[in-house]
Design a protein around this motif. Structure first.
Motif, PDB file in Angstrom:
ATOM      1  N   GLY A  32       0.825  -1.198   0.000  1.00 29.60           N
ATOM      2  CA  GLY A  32       0.000   0.000   0.000  1.00 29.60           C
ATOM      3  C   GLY A  32       0.863   1.253   0.000  1.00 29.60           C
ATOM      4  N   GLY A  33       0.620   2.125   0.985  1.00 27.30           N
ATOM      5  CA  GLY A  33       1.378   3.367   1.056  1.00 27.30           C
ATOM      6  C   GLY A  33       2.665   3.276   1.833  1.00 27.30           C
ATOM      7  N   SER A  34       2.996   2.105   2.369  1.00 27.92           N
ATOM      8  CA  SER A  34       4.232   1.952   3.132  1.00 27.92           C
ATOM      9  C   SER A  34       5.272   1.193   2.319  1.00 27.92           C
ATOM     10  CB  SER A  34       3.970   1.206   4.446  1.00 27.92           C
ATOM     11  OG  SER A  34       3.541  -0.116   4.196  1.00 27.92           O
ATOM     12  N   SER A  35       6.528   1.522   2.551  1.00 26.30           N
ATOM     13  CA  SER A  35       7.614   0.841   1.851  1.00 26.30           C
ATOM     14  C   SER A  35       8.831   0.767   2.755  1.00 26.30           C
ATOM     15  CB  SER A  35       7.964   1.568   0.545  1.00 26.30           C
ATOM     16  OG  SER A  35       8.319   2.911   0.796  1.00 26.30           O
ATOM     17  N   ARG A  36       9.679  -0.218   2.486  1.00 24.09           N
ATOM     18  CA  ARG A  36      10.859  -0.452   3.307  1.00 24.09           C
ATOM     19  C   ARG A  36      11.930  -1.092   2.449  1.00 24.09           C
ATOM     20  NH1 ARG A  36      10.971  -5.447   7.278  1.00 24.09           N
ATOM     21  NH2 ARG A  36      11.531  -6.299   5.244  1.00 24.09           N
ATOM     22  N   THR A  37      13.167  -0.702   2.670  1.00 29.10           N
ATOM     23  CA  THR A  37      14.308  -1.310   1.994  1.00 29.10           C
ATOM     24  C   THR A  37      15.275  -1.816   3.054  1.00 29.10           C
ATOM     25  OG1 THR A  37      14.095   0.305   0.197  1.00 29.10           O
ATOM     26  CG2 THR A  37      16.139  -0.973   0.304  1.00 29.10           C
ATOM     27  N   CYS A  38      15.606  -3.107   2.987  1.00 27.45           N
ATOM     28  CA  CYS A  38      16.500  -3.681   3.987  1.00 27.45           C
ATOM     29  C   CYS A  38      17.668  -4.395   3.323  1.00 27.45           C
ATOM     30  CB  CYS A  38      15.751  -4.688   4.871  1.00 27.45           C
ATOM     31  SG  CYS A  38      14.507  -3.968   5.946  1.00 27.45           S
ATOM     32  N   ARG A  39      18.789  -4.414   4.023  1.00 25.47           N
ATOM     33  CA  ARG A  39      19.937  -5.215   3.634  1.00 25.47           C
ATOM     34  C   ARG A  39      19.871  -6.488   4.478  1.00 25.47           C
ATOM     35  NH1 ARG A  39      19.946  -0.368   4.569  1.00 25.47           N
ATOM     36  NH2 ARG A  39      20.732   1.252   3.207  1.00 25.47           N
ATOM     37  N   LEU A  40      19.700  -7.611   3.817  1.00 22.54           N
ATOM     38  CA  LEU A  40      19.380  -8.850   4.526  1.00 22.54           C
ATOM     39  C   LEU A  40      20.488  -9.318   5.458  1.00 22.54           C
ATOM     40  CD1 LEU A  40      17.626 -10.774   1.619  1.00 22.54           C
ATOM     41  CD2 LEU A  40      16.564  -9.566   3.536  1.00 22.54           C
ATOM     42  N   GLU A  41      21.718  -9.102   5.078  1.00 25.28           N
ATOM     43  CA  GLU A  41      22.819  -9.601   5.899  1.00 25.28           C
ATOM     44  C   GLU A  41      23.016  -8.784   7.170  1.00 25.28           C
ATOM     45  OE1 GLU A  41      24.215 -12.436   5.384  1.00 25.28           O
ATOM     46  OE2 GLU A  41      23.098 -12.701   3.513  1.00 25.28           O
ATOM     47  N   SER A  42      22.743  -7.492   7.101  1.00 29.91           N
ATOM     48  CA  SER A  42      23.000  -6.627   8.256  1.00 29.91           C
ATOM     49  C   SER A  42      21.731  -6.224   9.005  1.00 29.91           C
ATOM     50  CB  SER A  42      23.724  -5.351   7.808  1.00 29.91           C
ATOM     51  OG  SER A  42      22.907  -4.585   6.946  1.00 29.91           O
TER      52      SER A  42
ATOM     53  N   ASP B 190      19.946  -3.777   8.376  1.00 30.25           N
ATOM     54  CA  ASP B 190      19.773  -2.326   8.326  1.00 30.25           C
ATOM     55  C   ASP B 190      18.645  -2.004   7.352  1.00 30.25           C
ATOM     56  OD1 ASP B 190      21.864  -1.901  10.058  1.00 30.25           O
ATOM     57  OD2 ASP B 190      23.351  -1.765   8.450  1.00 30.25           O
ATOM     58  N   CYS B 191      17.728  -1.130   7.757  1.00 30.70           N
ATOM     59  CA  CYS B 191      16.561  -0.838   6.933  1.00 30.70           C
ATOM     60  C   CYS B 191      16.342   0.663   6.776  1.00 30.70           C
ATOM     61  CB  CYS B 191      15.297  -1.457   7.545  1.00 30.70           C
ATOM     62  SG  CYS B 191      15.303  -3.268   7.558  1.00 30.70           S
ATOM     63  N   ASP B 192      15.798   1.039   5.629  1.00 30.88           N
ATOM     64  CA  ASP B 192      15.332   2.393   5.369  1.00 30.88           C
ATOM     65  C   ASP B 192      13.821   2.330   5.187  1.00 30.88           C
ATOM     66  OD1 ASP B 192      17.981   3.455   5.236  1.00 30.88           O
ATOM     67  OD2 ASP B 192      18.153   2.680   3.183  1.00 30.88           O
ATOM     68  N   GLU B 193      13.110   3.289   5.709  1.00 32.84           N
ATOM     69  CA  GLU B 193      11.655   3.304   5.585  1.00 32.84           C
ATOM     70  C   GLU B 193      11.217   4.006   4.296  1.00 32.84           C
ATOM     71  OE1 GLU B 193       9.723   1.524   7.555  1.00 32.84           O
ATOM     72  OE2 GLU B 193      11.579   0.871   8.507  1.00 32.84           O
ATOM     73  N   PHE B 194      11.862   3.661   3.210  1.00 32.13           N
ATOM     74  CA  PHE B 194      11.510   4.156   1.885  1.00 32.13           C
ATOM     75  C   PHE B 194      12.176   3.242   0.862  1.00 32.13           C
ATOM     76  CE2 PHE B 194      15.384   6.282   3.222  1.00 32.13           C
ATOM     77  CZ  PHE B 194      16.206   6.217   2.109  1.00 32.13           C
ATOM     78  N   VAL B 195      11.814   3.414  -0.403  1.00 30.50           N
ATOM     79  CA  VAL B 195      12.428   2.629  -1.476  1.00 30.50           C
ATOM     80  C   VAL B 195      13.763   3.260  -1.829  1.00 30.50           C
ATOM     81  CG1 VAL B 195      12.239   1.932  -3.878  1.00 30.50           C
ATOM     82  CG2 VAL B 195      10.234   1.810  -2.396  1.00 30.50           C
ATOM     83  N   ASN B 196      14.831   2.536  -1.594  1.00 30.10           N
ATOM     84  CA  ASN B 196      16.184   3.057  -1.807  1.00 30.10           C
ATOM     85  C   ASN B 196      16.827   2.333  -2.996  1.00 30.10           C
ATOM     86  OD1 ASN B 196      18.731   4.094  -1.693  1.00 30.10           O
ATOM     87  ND2 ASN B 196      19.129   3.566   0.443  1.00 30.10           N
ATOM     88  N   ASP B 197      16.570   2.851  -4.191  1.00 27.20           N
ATOM     89  CA  ASP B 197      17.119   2.226  -5.399  1.00 27.20           C
ATOM     90  C   ASP B 197      18.617   2.437  -5.541  1.00 27.20           C
ATOM     91  OD1 ASP B 197      15.001   0.847  -6.604  1.00 27.20           O
ATOM     92  OD2 ASP B 197      14.165   2.675  -7.441  1.00 27.20           O
TER      93      ASP B 197
END
Length: 219
Positions: free
Chosen positions: A102-112, A114-121
């Motif tokens: 929906g209106g929420s998005s998250r980008t995470c690095r699986l090994e660490s 670490d997540c950003d609460e947005f789409v980090n291309d």
């Protein structure tokens, strides 16, 4: 064997771009500001239209797909997994995981973790693509290439990952670019000078639990 090509028509994406241009004109009239219009790519390429029409379906179909992505700079294969169901998307490219609900998005690095609460291309920019590579991210490139082609495009059908795909070779300066899309709508193959993308598996089945933030998205 090449499929018979449908009657020439304007692509859905081209219509959307034109509509956006019209909106800019109206906005300028309402606000009194002088509108700034971007040039609308002109698509006069029936073979490209066939692939664009399929890619236009990608945003609404439920599926699970895997891809091999190989940037020309390294020649190293990165595996990607894409899932879509009821407006939710999960795109995992190597170690980078995108979860959109929906209106929420998250980008995470699986090994660490670490997540950003947005789409980090930016995290996959070294692969010369975005997390939308399987749909409109590539469709946008096809619109540009088809509008600037240096000769006649060649359309055909191929079997990719066991499924029928419409393909087009678009001649551009320095060579050609290959685009293929499944009948279901998602990208099946993309070859250009910077990166190659190949669909390796596709199913219309999607596990709803795979969209849980705690689920391991890798296959």
């Amino acid at each position: 064997m090449t499929e018979p090509l449908p009657r020439r028509r304007r692509s859905r994406l081209g219509v959307a771009i034109a509509a956006a241009g019209a909106a800019a004109v109206l906005s300028g009239c309402v606000t009194g500001q002088r509108p700034v219009l971007e040039p609308v790519p002109v698509i006069d390429d029936e073979a490209a239209e066939v692939v664009l029409d399929r890619l236009a379906r990608a945003g609404s179909v439920p599926f699970t797909a895997t891809y091999d992505i190989i940037p020309s700079t390294t020649g190293v294969t990165t595996t990607a997994v894409v899932r879509q169901l009821d407006g939710r998307r999960r795109v995992t490219v190597g170690d980078v995981d995108y979860l959109i609900d929906g209106g929420s998005s998250r980008t995470c690095r699986l090994e660490s973790d670490d997540c950003d609460e947005f789409v980090n291309d930016a995290l996959i920019s070294d692969l010369n693509l975005t997390h939308r590579f399987w749909s409109d991210g590539i469709a946008d490139r096809l619109v540009v290439d088809a509008s600037r082609r240096t000769g006649f495009s060649e359309g055909r059908t191929d079997t990719i990952a066991g499924r029928s795909a419409a393909c087009v070779d678009v001649p551009v300066l320095g060579g050609s670019v290959l685009y293929c899309a499944l009948d279901e709508g998602v990208l099946a193959r993309y070859f250009n000078a910077d990166v190659s993308i190949e669909l390796t598996s596709f199913t219309s089945e999607v596990d709803p639990e795979s969209f849980s933030a705690d689920a391991d998205p890798r296959i």
